[in-house]
Design an enzyme around this catalytic site. Structure first.
Site, PDB file in Angstrom:
ATOM      1  N   LYS A 190       9.054   4.829  -6.863  1.00 48.42           N
ATOM      2  CA  LYS A 190       8.429   5.374  -8.080  1.00 48.42           C
ATOM      3  C   LYS A 190       8.001   6.827  -7.854  1.00 48.42           C
ATOM      4  O   LYS A 190       8.259   7.709  -8.674  1.00 48.42           O
ATOM      5  CB  LYS A 190       7.217   4.503  -8.436  1.00 48.42           C
TER       6      LYS A 190
ATOM      7  N   LYS B 242      -0.172  15.296  -5.379  1.00 54.91           N
ATOM      8  CA  LYS B 242       0.190  13.993  -4.800  1.00 54.91           C
ATOM      9  C   LYS B 242       1.711  13.837  -4.723  1.00 54.91           C
ATOM     10  O   LYS B 242       2.248  13.270  -3.765  1.00 54.91           O
ATOM     11  CB  LYS B 242      -0.433  12.869  -5.625  1.00 54.91           C
TER      12      LYS B 242
HETATM   13  P1  NAP Z   1      -1.072  -3.024  -5.375  1.00 58.46           P
HETATM   14  O1  NAP Z   1      -1.481  -3.659  -4.088  1.00 58.46           O
HETATM   15  O2  NAP Z   1       0.108  -3.545  -6.113  1.00 58.46           O
HETATM   16  O3  NAP Z   1      -2.370  -3.041  -6.335  1.00 58.46           O
HETATM   17  C1  NAP Z   1      -2.323  -2.723  -7.691  1.00 58.46           C
HETATM   18  C2  NAP Z   1      -3.227  -3.708  -8.412  1.00 58.46           C
HETATM   19  O4  NAP Z   1      -3.344  -3.342  -9.783  1.00 58.46           O
HETATM   20  C3  NAP Z   1      -2.673  -5.141  -8.369  1.00 58.46           C
HETATM   21  O5  NAP Z   1      -3.676  -5.984  -7.803  1.00 58.46           O
HETATM   22  C4  NAP Z   1      -2.393  -5.440  -9.838  1.00 58.46           C
HETATM   23  O6  NAP Z   1      -2.643  -6.777 -10.202  1.00 58.46           O
HETATM   24  C5  NAP Z   1      -3.392  -4.533 -10.539  1.00 58.46           C
HETATM   25  N1  NAP Z   1      -3.033  -4.269 -11.923  1.00 58.46           N
HETATM   26  C6  NAP Z   1      -1.841  -3.854 -12.413  1.00 58.46           C
HETATM   27  N2  NAP Z   1      -1.901  -3.739 -13.742  1.00 58.46           N
HETATM   28  C7  NAP Z   1      -3.164  -4.091 -14.108  1.00 58.46           C
HETATM   29  C8  NAP Z   1      -3.839  -4.206 -15.341  1.00 58.46           C
HETATM   30  N3  NAP Z   1      -3.210  -3.900 -16.499  1.00 58.46           N
HETATM   31  N4  NAP Z   1      -5.125  -4.602 -15.347  1.00 58.46           N
HETATM   32  C9  NAP Z   1      -5.757  -4.915 -14.202  1.00 58.46           C
HETATM   33  N5  NAP Z   1      -5.172  -4.843 -12.976  1.00 58.46           N
HETATM   34  C10 NAP Z   1      -3.884  -4.438 -12.948  1.00 58.46           C
HETATM   35  O7  NAP Z   1      -0.806  -1.464  -5.173  1.00 58.46           O
HETATM   36  P2  NAP Z   1      -1.555  -0.449  -4.186  1.00 58.46           P
HETATM   37  O8  NAP Z   1      -0.770  -0.332  -2.925  1.00 58.46           O
HETATM   38  O9  NAP Z   1      -3.015  -0.756  -4.137  1.00 58.46           O
HETATM   39  O10 NAP Z   1      -1.299   0.931  -4.989  1.00 58.46           O
HETATM   40  C11 NAP Z   1      -2.038   1.275  -6.154  1.00 58.46           C
HETATM   41  C12 NAP Z   1      -1.800   2.744  -6.466  1.00 58.46           C
HETATM   42  O11 NAP Z   1      -2.211   3.535  -5.341  1.00 58.46           O
HETATM   43  C13 NAP Z   1      -0.322   3.085  -6.729  1.00 58.46           C
HETATM   44  O12 NAP Z   1      -0.230   4.075  -7.728  1.00 58.46           O
HETATM   45  C14 NAP Z   1       0.134   3.650  -5.390  1.00 58.46           C
HETATM   46  O13 NAP Z   1       1.228   4.544  -5.536  1.00 58.46           O
HETATM   47  C15 NAP Z   1      -1.143   4.344  -4.907  1.00 58.46           C
HETATM   48  N6  NAP Z   1      -1.299   4.489  -3.447  1.00 58.46           N
HETATM   49  C16 NAP Z   1      -1.059   3.441  -2.604  1.00 58.46           C
HETATM   50  C17 NAP Z   1      -1.240   3.620  -1.223  1.00 58.46           C
HETATM   51  C18 NAP Z   1      -0.977   2.501  -0.217  1.00 58.46           C
HETATM   52  O14 NAP Z   1      -0.902   2.782   0.995  1.00 58.46           O
HETATM   53  N7  NAP Z   1      -0.833   1.247  -0.633  1.00 58.46           N
HETATM   54  C19 NAP Z   1      -1.668   4.853  -0.726  1.00 58.46           C
HETATM   55  C20 NAP Z   1      -1.938   5.887  -1.618  1.00 58.46           C
HETATM   56  C21 NAP Z   1      -1.753   5.703  -2.981  1.00 58.46           C
HETATM   57  P3  NAP Z   1      -1.628  -7.987  -9.904  1.00 58.46           P
HETATM   58  O15 NAP Z   1      -2.312  -8.765  -8.817  1.00 58.46           O
HETATM   59  O16 NAP Z   1      -1.532  -8.724 -11.187  1.00 58.46           O
HETATM   60  O17 NAP Z   1      -0.303  -7.392  -9.479  1.00 58.46           O
END
Ligand code: NAP
Length: 298
Positions: free
Chosen positions: A239, A171
């Site tokens: 990150k 990744k």
């Molecule tokens: P995001 O929209 O910020 O979602 C992350 C979620 O995790 C948020 O809703 C957050 O809650 C929750 N969270 C954080 N800590 C937590 C805890 N201790 N307990 C329960 N829930 C918790 O981020 P995302 O874009 O979905 O990305 C998530 C991961 O996927 C990251 O590692 C990213 O690098 C990877 N990723 C993302 C994409 C993309 O296109 N977005 C593509 C591939 C990979 P809150 O509402 O409180 O913030």
């Protein structure tokens, strides 16, 4: 069909959890901030008020949270997965985190009688919504085979790439390549606009040749309209390029393009674009060329 706890219902986790529920699994979702459970409930899933409650009867525990400390917080501690998941459960971490941390957490999971697979994904929000993600999985062959039906539900290209942590290494390479494609596209767009070329036509023909990429297909509209709602936040890509830098250094490598891309992403963040989609790298190209950040007049 199995009982699946899903921790982290953000941009990616929400549609992925919903796909698992629609496939017939009993999905119990939990998000740190309440209010993001709607799509999971509509797909037939349930919501839990804590990690401990979500995992208490789980056969599999999926995580999709932002960063290494978030994964560690969800797994460790009195309310966490290690202390509360039934023995024999399988942890599937879809988040993108440090490979060394993923390998260490897999060992720790084993000492609690749990299996673990690191399964970071690529394909963006669109891939999560369409269940067409690429899934790069690290873990034992037996754990991968157990995880496979769930991985196949959210992904189209699912590959076992090695032991615990190996998925995260692949990744990291993915994120280096995506950043490079994005920066190249951003520079090409500003270049073509400066020469007054019809941009949609130019991108159509570029997408059909050797320069074509999923980055052009998925990100061209954001660059054309200058609408940078995420998507994938600059903060998260910052990150990931930090992960590439640390893992490259650990292996004694010089990766000059990775270094330059990390600086460009850091600049985007320092200029206040951390919450925008990573295609907002275009704004950095405009800034450094003295051009307006808005869409040029037609
Ligand atoms: P995001 O929209 O910020 O979602 C992350 C979620 O995790 C948020 O809703 C957050 O809650 C929750 N969270 C954080 N800590 C937590 C805890 N201790 N307990 C329960 N829930 C918790 O981020 P995302 O874009 O979905 O990305 C998530 C991961 O996927 C990251 O590692 C990213 O690098 C990877 N990723 C993302 C994409 C993309 O296109 N977005 C593509 C591939 C990979 P809150 O509402 O409180 O913030």
């Amino acid at each position: 069909m199995s009982t699946v706890a899903f921790i982290g219902l953000g941009i990616m986790g929400s549609p992925m959890a919903a796909h698992l529920a629609r496939a017939g699994h009993d999905v119990v979702g939990h998000n740190r901030t309440p209010g993001k459970e709607g799509p999971l409930r509509e797909a037939g899933g349930r919501a839990a008020g804590s990690v401990a409650e979500a995992v208490s009867a789980a056969e599999a525990v999926a995580l999709m949270v932002p960063d290494t400390p978030d994964v560690e917080a969800v797994l460790r501690g009195p309310d966490g997965v290690f202390a509360n998941a039934p023995a024999g459960a399988l942890v599937i971490d879809f988040s993108t985190i440090r490979p060394d941390a993923a390998a260490a957490l897999a060992e720790e999971a084993g000492s609690h009688g749990l299996g673990m697979v690191d399964a970071p994904v690529s394909g963006g929000e669109a891939g999560a919504q369409a269940a067409t993600l690429s899934v790069m999985a690290g873990g034992s062959a037996a754990d991968f085979e157990r995880a496979r039906p769930l991985l196949d539900t959210v992904g189209k290209t699912v590959v076992h790439v090695g032991p615990g942590g190996a998925g995260q290494t692949v990744k990291a390479a993915n994120q280096l390549m995506v950043a490079a494609h994005l920066q190249a596209l951003a520079e090409a767009v500003v270049f073509l606009e400066a020469h007054g070329v019809d941009l949609p036509s130019a991108l159509d023909v570029l997408a059909g040749g050797l320069a074509g990429s999923a980055v052009i297909t998925q990100k061209r509209e954001k660059m054309l309209t200058r609408e940078f709602a995420p998507g994938f936040r600059v903060d998260l890509h910052h990150k990931d390029l930090g992960i590439v830098a640390a893992a490259g250094r650990e292996a004694g490598l010089a990766l000059p393009l990775a270094g330059a891309l990390a600086q460009l992403m850091a600049s985007a963040r320092a200029c206040g674009d951390g919450g925008l989609d990573h295609s907002a790298l275009l704004r950095g190209v405009a800034r450094s060329s003295g051009l307006p950040l808005d869409r040029p007049a037609d």
